[in-house]
Every structure is written in C-alpha cells, then in structure tokens.
Design an enzyme around this catalytic site. Structure first.
Site, PDB file in Angstrom:
ATOM      1  N   GLY A  10     -23.694 -22.055 -10.747  1.00  0.00           N
ATOM      2  CA  GLY A  10     -23.338 -23.135 -11.674  1.00  0.00           C
ATOM      3  C   GLY A  10     -24.569 -23.905 -12.116  1.00  0.00           C
ATOM      4  CG  PHE A  11     -25.670 -28.003 -14.664  1.00  0.00           C
ATOM      5  CD1 PHE A  11     -27.013 -27.901 -14.994  1.00  0.00           C
ATOM      6  CD2 PHE A  11     -25.097 -29.266 -14.567  1.00  0.00           C
ATOM      7  CE1 PHE A  11     -27.781 -29.043 -15.221  1.00  0.00           C
ATOM      8  CE2 PHE A  11     -25.850 -30.407 -14.796  1.00  0.00           C
ATOM      9  CZ  PHE A  11     -27.195 -30.295 -15.110  1.00  0.00           C
ATOM     10  CG  ASP A  56     -11.619 -17.529  -6.350  1.00  0.00           C
ATOM     11  OD1 ASP A  56     -11.863 -18.659  -5.888  1.00  0.00           O
ATOM     12  OD2 ASP A  56     -10.754 -17.312  -7.225  1.00  0.00           O
ATOM     13  CB  SER A  75     -15.331 -27.677  -8.453  1.00  0.00           C
ATOM     14  OG  SER A  75     -14.293 -28.252  -9.220  1.00  0.00           O
ATOM     15  CG  ASN A  99     -10.551 -20.458   2.412  1.00  0.00           C
ATOM     16  OD1 ASN A  99      -9.847 -20.450   3.428  1.00  0.00           O
ATOM     17  ND2 ASN A  99     -10.122 -19.970   1.249  1.00  0.00           N
ATOM     18  CE1 TYR A 145     -14.486 -31.655 -10.754  1.00  0.00           C
ATOM     19  CE2 TYR A 145     -14.783 -33.884 -11.566  1.00  0.00           C
ATOM     20  CZ  TYR A 145     -15.301 -32.739 -10.998  1.00  0.00           C
ATOM     21  OH  TYR A 145     -16.637 -32.694 -10.667  1.00  0.00           O
ATOM     22  CE1 TYR A 159     -10.878 -28.545   8.035  1.00  0.00           C
ATOM     23  CE2 TYR A 159     -12.322 -27.387   9.557  1.00  0.00           C
ATOM     24  CZ  TYR A 159     -11.197 -27.406   8.750  1.00  0.00           C
ATOM     25  OH  TYR A 159     -10.394 -26.307   8.689  1.00  0.00           O
ATOM     26  CB  THR A 175     -25.806 -34.414 -13.185  1.00  0.00           C
ATOM     27  OG1 THR A 175     -25.460 -35.307 -12.126  1.00  0.00           O
ATOM     28  CG2 THR A 175     -27.148 -33.775 -12.859  1.00  0.00           C
ATOM     29  NE  ARG A 186     -20.345 -31.154 -18.115  1.00  0.00           N
ATOM     30  CZ  ARG A 186     -20.687 -30.914 -16.852  1.00  0.00           C
ATOM     31  NH1 ARG A 186     -20.661 -31.881 -15.956  1.00  0.00           N
ATOM     32  NH2 ARG A 186     -21.060 -29.713 -16.472  1.00  0.00           N
TER      33      ARG A 186
HETATM   34  N1  UDP Z   1     -17.934 -37.846 -25.662  1.00  0.00           N
HETATM   35  C1  UDP Z   1     -18.223 -38.076 -26.998  1.00  0.00           C
HETATM   36  N2  UDP Z   1     -18.483 -36.991 -27.800  1.00  0.00           N
HETATM   37  C2  UDP Z   1     -18.494 -35.719 -27.353  1.00  0.00           C
HETATM   38  C3  UDP Z   1     -18.208 -35.486 -25.982  1.00  0.00           C
HETATM   39  C4  UDP Z   1     -17.926 -36.580 -25.167  1.00  0.00           C
HETATM   40  O1  UDP Z   1     -18.228 -39.225 -27.481  1.00  0.00           O
HETATM   41  O2  UDP Z   1     -18.759 -34.797 -28.157  1.00  0.00           O
HETATM   42  C5  UDP Z   1     -17.678 -39.013 -24.792  1.00  0.00           C
HETATM   43  C6  UDP Z   1     -16.436 -38.912 -23.911  1.00  0.00           C
HETATM   44  O3  UDP Z   1     -15.285 -39.386 -24.600  1.00  0.00           O
HETATM   45  C7  UDP Z   1     -16.830 -39.814 -22.748  1.00  0.00           C
HETATM   46  C8  UDP Z   1     -18.339 -39.611 -22.614  1.00  0.00           C
HETATM   47  O4  UDP Z   1     -18.760 -39.088 -23.888  1.00  0.00           O
HETATM   48  O5  UDP Z   1     -16.585 -41.175 -23.042  1.00  0.00           O
HETATM   49  C9  UDP Z   1     -18.728 -38.654 -21.511  1.00  0.00           C
HETATM   50  O6  UDP Z   1     -17.927 -37.511 -21.630  1.00  0.00           O
HETATM   51  P1  UDP Z   1     -18.223 -36.141 -20.887  1.00  0.00           P
HETATM   52  O7  UDP Z   1     -17.189 -35.162 -21.371  1.00  0.00           O
HETATM   53  O8  UDP Z   1     -19.655 -35.769 -21.022  1.00  0.00           O
HETATM   54  O9  UDP Z   1     -18.002 -36.376 -19.329  1.00  0.00           O
HETATM   55  P2  UDP Z   1     -17.194 -37.415 -18.426  1.00  0.00           P
HETATM   56  O10 UDP Z   1     -18.191 -38.460 -18.060  1.00  0.00           O
HETATM   57  O11 UDP Z   1     -16.037 -37.989 -19.202  1.00  0.00           O
HETATM   58  O12 UDP Z   1     -16.754 -36.601 -17.267  1.00  0.00           O
END
Ligand code: UDP
Length: 321
Positions: A10-11, A56, A75, A99, A145, A159, A175, A186
């Site tokens: 993952g990232f 998995d 995740s 697990n 989540y 645990y 991050t 994101r």
């Molecule tokens: N957001 C935005 N434009 C985008 C993607 C996200 O304005 O193209 C906003 C989103 O509504 C939130 C914030 O940026 O308020 C961070 O969203 P992200 O999905 O990065 O992660 P989160 O912190 O919500 O898990």
C-alpha cells in the site's frame, strides 16, 4: 529483526518496507492488492531481505519465519477505497486484525495496529487528543472504516490485557506523498492530478472544511518510533498544521507552478453519499507523540508537495504510455 508488514504494497506500507529494509531488517510484505499495488514494491523484488506474499489476512495471516514484529497496515484507507469495498473493510479491521494478532501472539512478536483519526468521527473536540472518544455515526457510509478501526483498537487492547501482548496503536491522520494511488478520490491525488492536467481543482462544499497534511516520511518515522517504544496507549501521528481545503487548493496550484491554468472550482459536488459525514475539522493534538516518542513532523507542505508532484508527473506519464 524479522518484520511482517500487512498492507505492505500500500501507500504507507510500501514506505514502511523501504525504511525497514534500509535499516537492515528482513521484511515480509503481505497484501491482497485490492487497493495496494505491486508497482509500489517492484523495486524491492529480488532484494535478499524482502519477501512479498499475496495473502488476504481476512482469510489467513501466516508466515513460516520467526517474527519480531507485526505491523498491521492492511485496509482500504481512502473514502473511495472503503466505500467501494465496505464489507472487506469491516472484515479486515475485525477478522483480519484478529488473524494478525493471533500470528503475533503465536510468534511472540510485538504488534502495531494502524488506526486512524476517523475513530474521532466528525469531532466535537478540537484539536483531537487521544483521550477523546469520538463522534461517529455507527450506520453512516463512513462507518465501515471508522467502526472497523475502532473494533481493531478494542481487539488490540484485549490482546494486550488478556495475553500481555506488546501492542501499539497509531492513530494516523491525513498523510500524503509519492505512491498514493492516482485515482483513490482523496483530495491530494485529485488536486495534484487536476493541476497537472490543467483541469479545475474540485473543492467540495465551500472549502471551509479543514485538514492537516502529514508527509509520508514523517509518518513512517513516527510509526517506527512508536513500534519500538513502550507506549501501549493510542498515539496520534499527524501534522498539526491545519488548513482549509480552499487554502490547500491554493497551495497545490502554487506548487504546480506558473504553467498551471487550473481554476479553483468551489461547490464542485461529489456524490451526496460520498460527502455524507465528511468531518468538518480535523487536527491532531500531538503532545503525546512529542512527549513519549520525541516525534514531530519536519517536512513542510511546500517540500512535501514538491516530492508529490514529481511522483505524480512520472506516474501520469506511465499511465499515458
Ligand atoms: N475534498 C475536496 N475535493 C476533492 C476531494 C476531497 O474538496 O476532490 C475534500 C473532502 O470533502 C474533505 C477533504 O477534502 O473535506 C479531505 O478529503 P479526503 O477524501 O482526502 O480524505 P478524508 O480526510 O475525508 O478522509
């Protein structure tokens, strides 16, 4: 040391693997690749102290080697990742964590659980301290989540209490950096990709929601300090520098340079389902990390965005090729 990193492709997981390899450890990365990518660890394949296992952890989490530590980073972690995989997200936080904890117990290894600022939900306390219990909608779209991670924390503590397992809980805040997937929805990949393509930067709502963005190398440093510390209580790891999403859009545009002609589009609407329960404010109180781990972020937003742009430029080229 022998260290298992679940979610190792993952990232964040792949950066953890890089750092552990650089420190001389033997690293096993385990991933099912639903949101992770082989490309993130391609450069480690063939390294004598690295092994990649496709597994998995919802179904099984096992390796034959002795282990000193298990870092449970598996995740989906972006809103799109967990909304597209809601059942898997709940199961990886619950059964997958079970697990991974069982493996750590059987191997006598210490265990680090990657938790999240989402355990605080849409917080009523600001900034968020570890003592805050959170404000989570248990049936909202994000609950798959949030509740999975809350359960994972509860199981980790069980645990520790029942078996004396050496457990650590990191509450990871937003991050960013190289190897974020380009299309995970994101704000960082969206804005950076949009800026590079000279498309509008899509600010949802009025742009007044806040976040605080931590560069991935700072986060990895915090995770490893926590792993080797004696701190059993959850520890917030994130950058306390809080900005609005509108300010963030301006920072991305600036980082993109004068060639970027993207306008900033306020009230760009994602699907209503995605924006529901979007936390309005988020900023970590990192007093505990400072006191117990001597940790705080070092990389400025400007520097971090520069590295992120370099990565995204190359990744977009590869995508087009
Ligand atoms: N957001 C935005 N434009 C985008 C993607 C996200 O304005 O193209 C906003 C989103 O509504 C939130 C914030 O940026 O308020 C961070 O969203 P992200 O999905 O990065 O992660 P989160 O912190 O919500 O898990």
């Amino acid at each position: 040391m022998n260290i298992l990193v679940t979610g190792g492709a993952g990232f964040i997981g792949s950066h953890v693997c890089d750092r552990l390899i650089a420190e001389g450890h033997f690293v096993i990365a385990m991933d099912n690749f639903i949101t992770g990518s082989r490309r993130n660890v391609a450069h480690l394949i063939g390294h004598p102290r690295f092994r990649l296992v496709e597994q998995d952890i919802i179904k099984a989490c096992w390796v034959d080697e002795p282990l000193d530590a298990v870092m449970n980073l598996a995740s989906p972690a972006s809103p799109r990742g967990y909304l597209d995989n809601p059942i898997e997200t709940l199961l990886v936080g619950s059964h997958g964590t079970y697990n991974a904890l069982e493996l750590a117990r059987l191997k006598g290894a210490r265990f680090l659980q990657a938790s999240t600022s989402e355990v605080y939900g849409d917080p009523l306390e600001h900034p968020q301290k570890e003592s805050y219990w959170g404000h989570v909608n248990p049936i909202g779209v994000r609950s798959v989540y949030d509740e999975a991670k809350r359960f994972a924390e509860a199981l980790t503590m069980a645990y520790h209490r029942k078996y004396g397992l050496q457990t650590r809980i990191a509450r990871i805040f937003n991050t960013y950096g190289p190897r974020m997937s380009l299309d995970d929805g994101r704000v960082v990949p969206n804005f950076v990709r949009q800026a590079l393509n000279n498309e509008p930067l899509t600010v949802y709502g009025d742009g007044s929601a806040t976040r605080a963005f931590c560069y991935v190398s700072d986060l990895v440093e915090g995770l490893l300090r926590l792993l080797w510390s004696e701190e059993v209580r959850p520890v917030n790891l994130g950058n306390p520098h809080e900005i609005t999403i509108l300010e963030f859009a301006q920072a991305v545009k600036w980082a993109a340079g004068p060639a970027c002609t993207s306008p900033i589009l306020i009230h760009a609407q994602p699907s209503a389902e995605r924006i529901a329960d979007d936390p309005q404010r988020r900023r970590p109180d990192i007093t505990r990390a400072r006191e117990v781990l001597g940790w705080e972020p070092k990389v400025s937003l400007e520097e971090g965005l520069r590295e992120t742009f370099t990565y995204f430029r190359q990744a977009l080229e590869l995508e087009k090729a």
